[in-house]
Scaffold this active site. Structure first.
Site, PDB file in Angstrom:
ATOM      1  N   GLY A 153       0.814  -1.219   0.000  1.00 44.63           N
ATOM      2  CA  GLY A 153       0.000   0.000   0.000  1.00 44.63           C
ATOM      3  C   GLY A 153       0.843   1.263   0.000  1.00 44.63           C
ATOM      4  O   GLY A 153       0.418   2.308  -0.506  1.00 44.63           O
ATOM      5  N   ASN A 177       4.495  -6.268  -2.517  1.00 48.64           N
ATOM      6  CA  ASN A 177       4.862  -7.570  -1.923  1.00 48.64           C
ATOM      7  C   ASN A 177       3.662  -8.391  -1.442  1.00 48.64           C
ATOM      8  O   ASN A 177       3.825  -9.369  -0.713  1.00 48.64           O
ATOM      9  CB  ASN A 177       5.843  -7.357  -0.755  1.00 48.64           C
ATOM     10  CG  ASN A 177       5.203  -6.658   0.418  1.00 48.64           C
ATOM     11  OD1 ASN A 177       4.301  -5.853   0.235  1.00 48.64           O
ATOM     12  ND2 ASN A 177       5.646  -6.960   1.620  1.00 48.64           N
ATOM     13  N   GLU A 178       2.444  -8.020  -1.840  1.00 46.95           N
ATOM     14  CA  GLU A 178       1.232  -8.664  -1.304  1.00 46.95           C
ATOM     15  C   GLU A 178       1.266 -10.186  -1.359  1.00 46.95           C
ATOM     16  O   GLU A 178       0.906 -10.856  -0.394  1.00 46.95           O
ATOM     17  CB  GLU A 178      -0.021  -8.175  -2.052  1.00 46.95           C
ATOM     18  CG  GLU A 178      -0.509  -6.806  -1.646  1.00 46.95           C
ATOM     19  CD  GLU A 178       0.158  -5.687  -2.417  1.00 46.95           C
ATOM     20  OE1 GLU A 178       1.208  -5.924  -3.055  1.00 46.95           O
ATOM     21  OE2 GLU A 178      -0.367  -4.572  -2.372  1.00 46.95           O
TER      22      GLU A 178
HETATM   23  C1  LIG Z   1      -9.859 -13.685  -5.685  1.00 47.69           C
HETATM   24  C2  LIG Z   1      -9.238 -12.366  -5.721  1.00 47.69           C
HETATM   25  C3  LIG Z   1     -10.081 -11.287  -5.091  1.00 47.69           C
HETATM   26  C4  LIG Z   1      -9.270 -10.052  -4.877  1.00 47.69           C
HETATM   27  C5  LIG Z   1     -10.049  -8.984  -4.205  1.00 47.69           C
HETATM   28  C6  LIG Z   1      -9.199  -7.931  -3.603  1.00 47.69           C
HETATM   29  C7  LIG Z   1      -8.572  -8.466  -2.371  1.00 47.69           C
HETATM   30  C8  LIG Z   1      -7.669  -7.529  -1.734  1.00 47.69           C
HETATM   31  C9  LIG Z   1      -6.875  -8.196  -0.630  1.00 47.69           C
HETATM   32  C10 LIG Z   1      -6.268  -7.266   0.299  1.00 47.69           C
HETATM   33  C11 LIG Z   1      -4.888  -6.884  -0.068  1.00 47.69           C
HETATM   34  C12 LIG Z   1      -4.761  -5.452  -0.293  1.00 47.69           C
HETATM   35  C13 LIG Z   1      -3.429  -5.032  -0.649  1.00 47.69           C
HETATM   36  C14 LIG Z   1      -2.554  -5.007   0.565  1.00 47.69           C
HETATM   37  C15 LIG Z   1      -1.661  -4.115   0.697  1.00 47.69           C
HETATM   38  C16 LIG Z   1      -0.816  -3.978   1.890  1.00 47.69           C
HETATM   39  O1  LIG Z   1      -0.297  -2.920   2.067  1.00 47.69           O
HETATM   40  S1  LIG Z   1      -0.556  -5.244   3.019  1.00 47.69           S
HETATM   41  C17 LIG Z   1       0.748  -4.682   4.094  1.00 47.69           C
HETATM   42  C18 LIG Z   1       2.088  -4.980   3.477  1.00 47.69           C
HETATM   43  N1  LIG Z   1       3.154  -4.416   4.285  1.00 47.69           N
HETATM   44  C19 LIG Z   1       4.230  -5.094   4.620  1.00 47.69           C
HETATM   45  O2  LIG Z   1       4.424  -6.250   4.285  1.00 47.69           O
HETATM   46  C20 LIG Z   1       5.233  -4.349   5.464  1.00 47.69           C
HETATM   47  C21 LIG Z   1       5.432  -5.003   6.776  1.00 47.69           C
HETATM   48  N2  LIG Z   1       6.384  -4.245   7.589  1.00 47.69           N
HETATM   49  C22 LIG Z   1       7.713  -4.283   7.376  1.00 47.69           C
HETATM   50  O3  LIG Z   1       8.228  -4.926   6.489  1.00 47.69           O
HETATM   51  C23 LIG Z   1       8.538  -3.465   8.326  1.00 47.69           C
HETATM   52  O4  LIG Z   1       7.761  -3.136   9.434  1.00 47.69           O
HETATM   53  C24 LIG Z   1       9.099  -2.160   7.693  1.00 47.69           C
HETATM   54  C25 LIG Z   1       8.007  -1.292   7.092  1.00 47.69           C
HETATM   55  C26 LIG Z   1      10.157  -2.488   6.630  1.00 47.69           C
HETATM   56  C27 LIG Z   1       9.802  -1.348   8.827  1.00 47.69           C
HETATM   57  O5  LIG Z   1      10.726  -2.199   9.453  1.00 47.69           O
HETATM   58  P1  LIG Z   1      11.268  -1.832  10.906  1.00 47.69           P
HETATM   59  O6  LIG Z   1      11.698  -0.437  10.912  1.00 47.69           O
HETATM   60  O7  LIG Z   1      12.263  -2.876  11.286  1.00 47.69           O
HETATM   61  O8  LIG Z   1       9.961  -1.907  11.849  1.00 47.69           O
HETATM   62  P2  LIG Z   1       9.325  -3.241  12.473  1.00 47.69           P
HETATM   63  O9  LIG Z   1      10.057  -3.548  13.742  1.00 47.69           O
HETATM   64  O10 LIG Z   1       9.209  -4.304  11.444  1.00 47.69           O
HETATM   65  O11 LIG Z   1       7.825  -2.762  12.796  1.00 47.69           O
HETATM   66  C28 LIG Z   1       7.546  -1.883  13.885  1.00 47.69           C
HETATM   67  C29 LIG Z   1       6.161  -2.172  14.385  1.00 47.69           C
HETATM   68  O12 LIG Z   1       5.237  -1.905  13.346  1.00 47.69           O
HETATM   69  C30 LIG Z   1       4.409  -3.058  13.111  1.00 47.69           C
HETATM   70  N3  LIG Z   1       4.048  -3.091  11.689  1.00 47.69           N
HETATM   71  C31 LIG Z   1       4.881  -3.119  10.653  1.00 47.69           C
HETATM   72  N4  LIG Z   1       4.210  -3.115   9.498  1.00 47.69           N
HETATM   73  C32 LIG Z   1       2.906  -3.103   9.805  1.00 47.69           C
HETATM   74  C33 LIG Z   1       1.702  -3.092   9.020  1.00 47.69           C
HETATM   75  N5  LIG Z   1       1.709  -3.084   7.695  1.00 47.69           N
HETATM   76  N6  LIG Z   1       0.538  -3.084   9.676  1.00 47.69           N
HETATM   77  C34 LIG Z   1       0.484  -3.078  11.036  1.00 47.69           C
HETATM   78  N7  LIG Z   1       1.597  -3.075  11.829  1.00 47.69           N
HETATM   79  C35 LIG Z   1       2.797  -3.089  11.210  1.00 47.69           C
HETATM   80  C36 LIG Z   1       5.272  -4.211  13.548  1.00 47.69           C
HETATM   81  O13 LIG Z   1       4.488  -5.325  13.833  1.00 47.69           O
HETATM   82  C37 LIG Z   1       5.961  -3.632  14.756  1.00 47.69           C
HETATM   83  O14 LIG Z   1       5.019  -3.679  15.824  1.00 47.69           O
HETATM   84  P3  LIG Z   1       5.492  -3.804  17.360  1.00 47.69           P
HETATM   85  O15 LIG Z   1       6.409  -4.993  17.426  1.00 47.69           O
HETATM   86  O16 LIG Z   1       4.230  -3.983  18.123  1.00 47.69           O
HETATM   87  O17 LIG Z   1       6.190  -2.509  17.667  1.00 47.69           O
END
Ligand SMILES: CCCCCCCCCCCCC/C=C/C(=O)SCCNC(=O)CCNC(=O)[C@H](O)C(C)(C)COP(=O)(O)OP(=O)(O)OC[C@H]1O[C@@H](n2cnc3c(N)ncnc32)[C@H](O)[C@@H]1OP(=O)(O)O
Length: 301
Positions: A153, A177-178
């Site tokens: 997103g 990366n979904e």
């Molecule tokens: C049949 C077909 C029908 C289809 C119909 C449609 C269907 C649609 C389906 C729905 C899909 C929609 C598209 C989705 C889009 C998205 O965006 S999904 C989210 C994808 N995001 C990620 O994969 C990123 C994940 N996060 C990371 O990789 C890392 O956090 C970072 C951004 C690189 C930062 O790294 P760093 O600085 O090391 O921080 P962290 O320690 O990892 O994280 C800190 C805290 O934040 C929390 N967190 C991280 N990302 C998220 C998030 N996306 N949402 C909520 N929370 C998140 C993480 O858990 C840590 O939390 P605490 O440990 O509690 O502090």
């Protein structure tokens, strides 16, 4: 963990918010960009707007620690800020960036997609659609100053802008990366990818869930410039000046001609898209996959 105003806030989030360690450098960059003393900032809790009325430009900063994940609140506040700027004739362009160090936006807030009610999923998806349509079709010039990681997103937000400048740092990965999470990007995200990088590159990136490091993102055309981290905002403002040299009416009509067919595909079927999302995200298998991914993220932290 640090305690602030009765809230439990992770220490690393505090460090990120406002980029304390780089405060002086950023203040210098802001001054160089003409956003120094005397400029009144406005915005909301999670969206900081730094206006430069003389230039007709506002810098819009996401500041929702720890990772600017797109919560319902952040989506709503961003839509409100964009609407306000769109309707204010003072402004001709926005630079979209992050107020946090190292992360532009972690994409959709996964806690909004796990263990909630169908009504909540529907409300959340409508807010995401609203933000995308507003940003993608905005009459303002929009430049993304991507100063941190921008998966899924977060990448969609960048792709919705007119121009993208990415920081040259290994942590600044960007891409859809979904599939790695076991979920599927919506068709309008796919359309944005195709419009930006072409069908073949989009197909590969979407299926493989590729997160591109800066040089690769530039090579594939996902971003327009890669520059050292401390030059992202100034480069974005320089790009803005080039875009603002074009008369608004001609540029806006051209933008609409290029983008409206893509936006209309969603605009005409918004409710069906909501229902498709709700039934997809409510599946047990999807809930399990998202829960597992979220737990892995938390364990890593
Ligand atoms: C049949 C077909 C029908 C289809 C119909 C449609 C269907 C649609 C389906 C729905 C899909 C929609 C598209 C989705 C889009 C998205 O965006 S999904 C989210 C994808 N995001 C990620 O994969 C990123 C994940 N996060 C990371 O990789 C890392 O956090 C970072 C951004 C690189 C930062 O790294 P760093 O600085 O090391 O921080 P962290 O320690 O990892 O994280 C800190 C805290 O934040 C929390 N967190 C991280 N990302 C998220 C998030 N996306 N949402 C909520 N929370 C998140 C993480 O858990 C840590 O939390 P605490 O440990 O509690 O502090």
């Amino acid at each position: 963990m640090a305690l602030m105003a009765g809230l439990r806030v992770p220490a690393r989030a505090l460090l990120r918010s406002g980029c304390w360690l780089r405060g002086a450098a950023l203040a210098g960059a802001e001054a160089a960009a003409g956003l120094g003393a005397g400029v009144r900032r406005f915005g909301s809790q999670r969206v900081l707007v730094e206006p430069d009325p003389a230039a007709g430009v506002a810098v819009v900063k996401l500041k929702s620690p720890p990772v600017n994940s797109l919560s319902l609140e952040l989506l709503t506040e961003l839509v409100i800020s964009l609407e306000k700027l769109d309707n204010d004739k003072t402004f001709r362009g926005i630079v979209l960036t992050s107020d946090l160090c190292g992360v532009f936006s972690a994409g959709l807030d996964l806690t909004e997609l796990c263990g909630r009610s169908p009504a909540h999923y529907a409300e959340y998806w409508r807010a995401l659609q609203e933000l995308w349509l507003r940003l993608y079709l905005s009459g303002l010039v929009s430049v993304a100053a991507v100063n941190g990681a921008s998966p899924a997103g977060g990448c969609l937000l960048c792709l919705s802008c007119d121009y993208r400048v990415l920081a040259d740092s290994p942590s600044c990965v960007i891409g859809p990366n979904e599939t790695r999470l076991g979920i599927v990007a919506p068709f309008w995200f796919k359309d944005c990818m195709v419009n930006t990088v072409g069908h073949r590159a989009a197909e590969q990136a979407l299926q493989l869930g590729t997160l591109f490091p800066p040089a690769e993102a530039l090579r594939v055309g996902l971003v327009d410039q890669v520059v050292p981290e401390d030059q992202v905002q100034s480069t974005a403002l320089a790009a803005m000046a080039r875009w603002l040299a074009i008369p608004d009416h001609a540029r806006q009509l051209t933008k609409s001609m290029m983008r409206k067919p893509t936006a209309d595909r969603l605009a005409k079927h918004r409710e069906a898209d909501v229902q498709s999302f709700v039934s997809f995200v409510s599946r047990d298998s999807i809930q399990k996959a998202l829960q597992t991914y979220l737990e892995k993220l938390k364990q890593k932290g």
